[in-house]
Each structure stands twice: as C-alpha cells, then as structure tokens.
Motif scaffolding. Structure first.
Motif, PDB file in Angstrom:
ATOM      1  N   ARG A   1       0.841  -1.202   0.000  1.00  0.00           N
ATOM      2  CA  ARG A   1       0.000   0.000   0.000  1.00  0.00           C
ATOM      3  C   ARG A   1       0.876   1.253   0.000  1.00  0.00           C
ATOM      4  NH1 ARG A   1      -4.652  -0.828   3.925  1.00  0.00           N
ATOM      5  NH2 ARG A   1      -5.117  -2.343   2.316  1.00  0.00           N
ATOM      6  N   LYS A   2       1.958   1.227   0.769  1.00  0.00           N
ATOM      7  CA  LYS A   2       2.873   2.365   0.836  1.00  0.00           C
ATOM      8  C   LYS A   2       3.502   2.617  -0.543  1.00  0.00           C
ATOM      9  CE  LYS A   2       6.583   1.656   3.197  1.00  0.00           C
ATOM     10  NZ  LYS A   2       7.651   1.573   4.197  1.00  0.00           N
ATOM     11  N   MET A   3       3.936   1.557  -1.207  1.00  0.00           N
ATOM     12  CA  MET A   3       4.570   1.700  -2.512  1.00  0.00           C
ATOM     13  C   MET A   3       3.572   2.273  -3.527  1.00  0.00           C
ATOM     14  SD  MET A   3       6.262  -1.090  -5.164  1.00  0.00           S
ATOM     15  CE  MET A   3       6.512  -2.212  -3.843  1.00  0.00           C
ATOM     16  N   ILE A   4       2.373   1.738  -3.548  1.00  0.00           N
ATOM     17  CA  ILE A   4       1.351   2.196  -4.487  1.00  0.00           C
ATOM     18  C   ILE A   4       0.973   3.644  -4.192  1.00  0.00           C
ATOM     19  CG2 ILE A   4      -1.059   1.868  -5.183  1.00  0.00           C
ATOM     20  CD1 ILE A   4      -0.533  -1.180  -4.844  1.00  0.00           C
ATOM     21  N   PHE A   5       0.807   3.971  -2.925  1.00  0.00           N
ATOM     22  CA  PHE A   5       0.450   5.342  -2.539  1.00  0.00           C
ATOM     23  C   PHE A   5       1.550   6.323  -2.961  1.00  0.00           C
ATOM     24  CE2 PHE A   5       0.251   8.921   0.401  1.00  0.00           C
ATOM     25  CZ  PHE A   5      -1.085   9.283   0.275  1.00  0.00           C
ATOM     26  N   LYS A   6       2.804   5.978  -2.724  1.00  0.00           N
ATOM     27  CA  LYS A   6       3.910   6.865  -3.092  1.00  0.00           C
ATOM     28  C   LYS A   6       3.998   7.049  -4.607  1.00  0.00           C
ATOM     29  CE  LYS A   6       7.016   6.366   0.850  1.00  0.00           C
ATOM     30  NZ  LYS A   6       8.349   5.925   1.290  1.00  0.00           N
ATOM     31  N   LEU A   7       3.798   5.959  -5.352  1.00  0.00           N
ATOM     32  CA  LEU A   7       3.831   6.074  -6.810  1.00  0.00           C
ATOM     33  C   LEU A   7       2.715   6.994  -7.307  1.00  0.00           C
ATOM     34  CD1 LEU A   7       4.566   2.368  -7.847  1.00  0.00           C
ATOM     35  CD2 LEU A   7       6.103   4.334  -8.077  1.00  0.00           C
ATOM     36  N   SER A   8       1.570   6.903  -6.660  1.00  0.00           N
ATOM     37  CA  SER A   8       0.428   7.721  -7.071  1.00  0.00           C
ATOM     38  C   SER A   8       0.591   9.178  -6.655  1.00  0.00           C
ATOM     39  CB  SER A   8      -0.856   7.155  -6.457  1.00  0.00           C
ATOM     40  OG  SER A   8      -1.932   8.019  -6.686  1.00  0.00           O
ATOM     41  N   ARG A   9       0.883   9.415  -5.410  1.00  0.00           N
ATOM     42  CA  ARG A   9       0.859  10.778  -4.898  1.00  0.00           C
ATOM     43  C   ARG A   9       2.182  11.532  -5.018  1.00  0.00           C
ATOM     44  NH1 ARG A   9      -3.841   9.491  -5.442  1.00  0.00           N
ATOM     45  NH2 ARG A   9      -5.471  10.051  -3.966  1.00  0.00           N
ATOM     46  N   PHE A  10       3.287  10.834  -4.908  1.00  0.00           N
ATOM     47  CA  PHE A  10       4.579  11.521  -4.940  1.00  0.00           C
ATOM     48  C   PHE A  10       5.201  11.503  -6.332  1.00  0.00           C
ATOM     49  CE2 PHE A  10       4.801  10.056  -0.294  1.00  0.00           C
ATOM     50  CZ  PHE A  10       4.085  11.152   0.125  1.00  0.00           C
ATOM     51  N   GLU A  11       5.031  10.405  -7.066  1.00  0.00           N
ATOM     52  CA  GLU A  11       5.587  10.335  -8.414  1.00  0.00           C
ATOM     53  C   GLU A  11       4.532  10.647  -9.471  1.00  0.00           C
ATOM     54  OE1 GLU A  11       8.116   6.987  -9.171  1.00  0.00           O
ATOM     55  OE2 GLU A  11       8.775   6.929  -7.076  1.00  0.00           O
ATOM     56  N   GLU A  12       3.291  10.865  -9.019  1.00  0.00           N
ATOM     57  CA  GLU A  12       2.184  11.289  -9.868  1.00  0.00           C
ATOM     58  C   GLU A  12       1.927  10.357 -11.052  1.00  0.00           C
ATOM     59  OE1 GLU A  12       2.763  15.403 -10.844  1.00  0.00           O
ATOM     60  OE2 GLU A  12       2.774  16.003  -8.741  1.00  0.00           O
TER      61      GLU A  12
ATOM     62  N   GLU B   1      -6.486   1.097  -7.399  1.00  0.00           N
ATOM     63  CA  GLU B   1      -7.526   1.988  -6.888  1.00  0.00           C
ATOM     64  C   GLU B   1      -7.931   1.607  -5.466  1.00  0.00           C
ATOM     65  OE1 GLU B   1     -12.118   2.939  -8.052  1.00  0.00           O
ATOM     66  OE2 GLU B   1     -10.718   2.605  -9.695  1.00  0.00           O
ATOM     67  N   ASN B   2      -8.099   0.320  -5.219  1.00  0.00           N
ATOM     68  CA  ASN B   2      -8.468  -0.151  -3.883  1.00  0.00           C
ATOM     69  C   ASN B   2      -7.395   0.180  -2.847  1.00  0.00           C
ATOM     70  OD1 ASN B   2     -10.918  -1.181  -4.718  1.00  0.00           O
ATOM     71  ND2 ASN B   2     -10.104  -3.229  -5.097  1.00  0.00           N
ATOM     72  N   HIS B   3      -6.118  -0.050  -3.198  1.00  0.00           N
ATOM     73  CA  HIS B   3      -5.021   0.245  -2.265  1.00  0.00           C
ATOM     74  C   HIS B   3      -4.962   1.739  -1.944  1.00  0.00           C
ATOM     75  CE1 HIS B   3      -2.785  -3.400  -1.369  1.00  0.00           C
ATOM     76  NE2 HIS B   3      -2.931  -3.789  -2.631  1.00  0.00           N
ATOM     77  N   ILE B   4      -5.125   2.574  -2.961  1.00  0.00           N
ATOM     78  CA  ILE B   4      -5.059   4.020  -2.732  1.00  0.00           C
ATOM     79  C   ILE B   4      -6.234   4.476  -1.876  1.00  0.00           C
ATOM     80  CG2 ILE B   4      -5.185   6.285  -3.864  1.00  0.00           C
ATOM     81  CD1 ILE B   4      -3.520   5.032  -6.144  1.00  0.00           C
ATOM     82  N   GLY B   5      -7.410   3.959  -2.168  1.00  0.00           N
ATOM     83  CA  GLY B   5      -8.587   4.310  -1.368  1.00  0.00           C
ATOM     84  C   GLY B   5      -8.419   3.915   0.084  1.00  0.00           C
ATOM     85  N   ARG B   6      -7.921   2.708   0.313  1.00  0.00           N
ATOM     86  CA  ARG B   6      -7.717   2.249   1.693  1.00  0.00           C
ATOM     87  C   ARG B   6      -6.609   3.042   2.380  1.00  0.00           C
ATOM     88  NH1 ARG B   6      -8.356  -4.083   0.152  1.00  0.00           N
ATOM     89  NH2 ARG B   6     -10.628  -4.078   0.130  1.00  0.00           N
ATOM     90  N   ALA B   7      -5.563   3.367   1.637  1.00  0.00           N
ATOM     91  CA  ALA B   7      -4.475   4.166   2.209  1.00  0.00           C
ATOM     92  C   ALA B   7      -4.993   5.544   2.617  1.00  0.00           C
ATOM     93  CB  ALA B   7      -3.329   4.298   1.210  1.00  0.00           C
ATOM     94  N   LEU B   8      -5.791   6.151   1.757  1.00  0.00           N
ATOM     95  CA  LEU B   8      -6.339   7.468   2.078  1.00  0.00           C
ATOM     96  C   LEU B   8      -7.249   7.408   3.303  1.00  0.00           C
ATOM     97  CD1 LEU B   8      -7.099   8.824  -1.509  1.00  0.00           C
ATOM     98  CD2 LEU B   8      -5.354   9.663   0.087  1.00  0.00           C
ATOM     99  N   ARG B   9      -8.077   6.382   3.382  1.00  0.00           N
ATOM    100  CA  ARG B   9      -8.953   6.248   4.557  1.00  0.00           C
ATOM    101  C   ARG B   9      -8.121   6.044   5.824  1.00  0.00           C
ATOM    102  NH1 ARG B   9     -12.475   3.668   1.035  1.00  0.00           N
ATOM    103  NH2 ARG B   9     -11.522   1.662   1.414  1.00  0.00           N
ATOM    104  N   GLN B  10      -7.108   5.199   5.726  1.00  0.00           N
ATOM    105  CA  GLN B  10      -6.251   4.931   6.883  1.00  0.00           C
ATOM    106  C   GLN B  10      -5.528   6.208   7.322  1.00  0.00           C
ATOM    107  OE1 GLN B  10      -3.721   1.568   6.098  1.00  0.00           O
ATOM    108  NE2 GLN B  10      -2.537   1.827   7.963  1.00  0.00           N
ATOM    109  N   LEU B  11      -4.992   6.954   6.366  1.00  0.00           N
ATOM    110  CA  LEU B  11      -4.286   8.191   6.698  1.00  0.00           C
ATOM    111  C   LEU B  11      -5.242   9.221   7.286  1.00  0.00           C
ATOM    112  CD1 LEU B  11      -1.954   8.505   3.601  1.00  0.00           C
ATOM    113  CD2 LEU B  11      -1.276   7.930   5.925  1.00  0.00           C
TER     114      LEU B  11
END
Length: 174
Positions: free
Chosen positions: A127-138, A156-166
C-alpha cells in the motif's frame, strides 16, 4: 494575416502553424519579462501552445485569439513558477509581520508534513509503494498497475484504503 479561431477549433494544422509563427516570439518576451529566465520562457511558450492545441475545442470565437493565448501563457507561467518555488520569492515582497506569519505557518506545515510522512511509512509495504507512486511520483492508476503487474482496480483499492487509513489517523492526531 487573418486567423480563424474556428479553423483552429476544427484542428487545422496550417492555421495553428500560423498562430505559432505569429505569437511565439511575442509570448517568449512576455514571459521573459516576468521570469527573467530563458528556460522558463521557452518552456512556458511550448506548454502554452500544447495546452491551446489540446483544449482547442474550448477556444471562444467571441474573444480575440491573442487575449486567449496570452491568458493561457500567463496561467502556464504561474504554474511553472509555482513548481520552481520561485513565484512567491520573486514576485511577492511580504512585510515583516507577514514574514513572521509565513515562518510560523511554514513551521506548522513542516511538522504536519513530517507526521504525514510517518503515517505513510506505517502503511503496509504494498500500500505504501502504491500510494507513493500515485501521490509523490504522480503516476496514473494504469501506469502503476503496469509497473507492478497488478490490475488498475487493485491500485484503486489500495489508494482508497491508504487514504482512509491516513485520514483516520490524522483525525486522531488533531
């Protein structure tokens, strides 16, 4: 030289080439006046024409083409300056009181950013890797999916869950 906005809207390359030839130098010096950077000026001009072509259907036939092009150039220039981090440094001279507020806000934002980075690091490895690729590397969901050999829906599921968790953890902090 008469230029038809409708021809540009219809995708006429010859008309677009005329517009490019007519406005390239004018836009370059317009941006150069504000940025004092040949690199930013050239970049802004190129992006202006790219944006104009990509959004040619939105060009108004009721507003002069020159006004529309310069408006796009101004917006592009501001975007580039913000990305360079120099817009506020070069164009806004804050008072001493404003500077102290900016410093205080900057300190608060740095603390919040550190907390957020800590929370991101606490995510599961995938989830961390996917979130970083999405938000930091765009990267787009599709690009991430291809890179990691997973489906875009999984991304999409990983990013959604990461956002909810954060979000949940951030609410607890504040």
């Amino acid at each position: 030289m008469e230029i038809s906005i409708q021809e540009i809207r219809d995708g006429n390359n010859k008309t677009f080439d005329k517009v490019y030839a007519l406005y390239h130098t004018k836009l370059y010096f317009y941006v150069l006046k504000y940025t004092q950077s040949a690199y930013l000026s050239e970049e802004a001009v190129q992006l202006t024409f790219i944006r104009m072509w990509e959004r040619r259907q939105q060009l108004s036939t009721e507003v002069e083409l020159s006004r529309q092009i310069f408006r796009i150039a101004q917006s592009t220039m501001i975007d580039l300056l913000r990305k360079e981090g120099s817009y506020t440094k070069q164009h806004i001279a804050p008072t001493e009181a404003a500077q102290s507020v900016f410093i205080e806000m900057d300190t608060v934002h740095k603390d919040e950013l550190r907390r957020l980075q800590t929370l991101v690091e606490d995510l599961s490895p995938a989830r961390k890797m996917i979130f970083k690729l999405s938000r930091f590397e765009e990267l787009s969901h599709k690009e991430i999916a291809q890179q990691l050999s997973i489906s875009p829906k999984t991304v999409e599921n990983h990013i959604g869950r990461a956002l909810r968790q954060l979000k949940d953890k951030l609410l607890l902090l504040f």
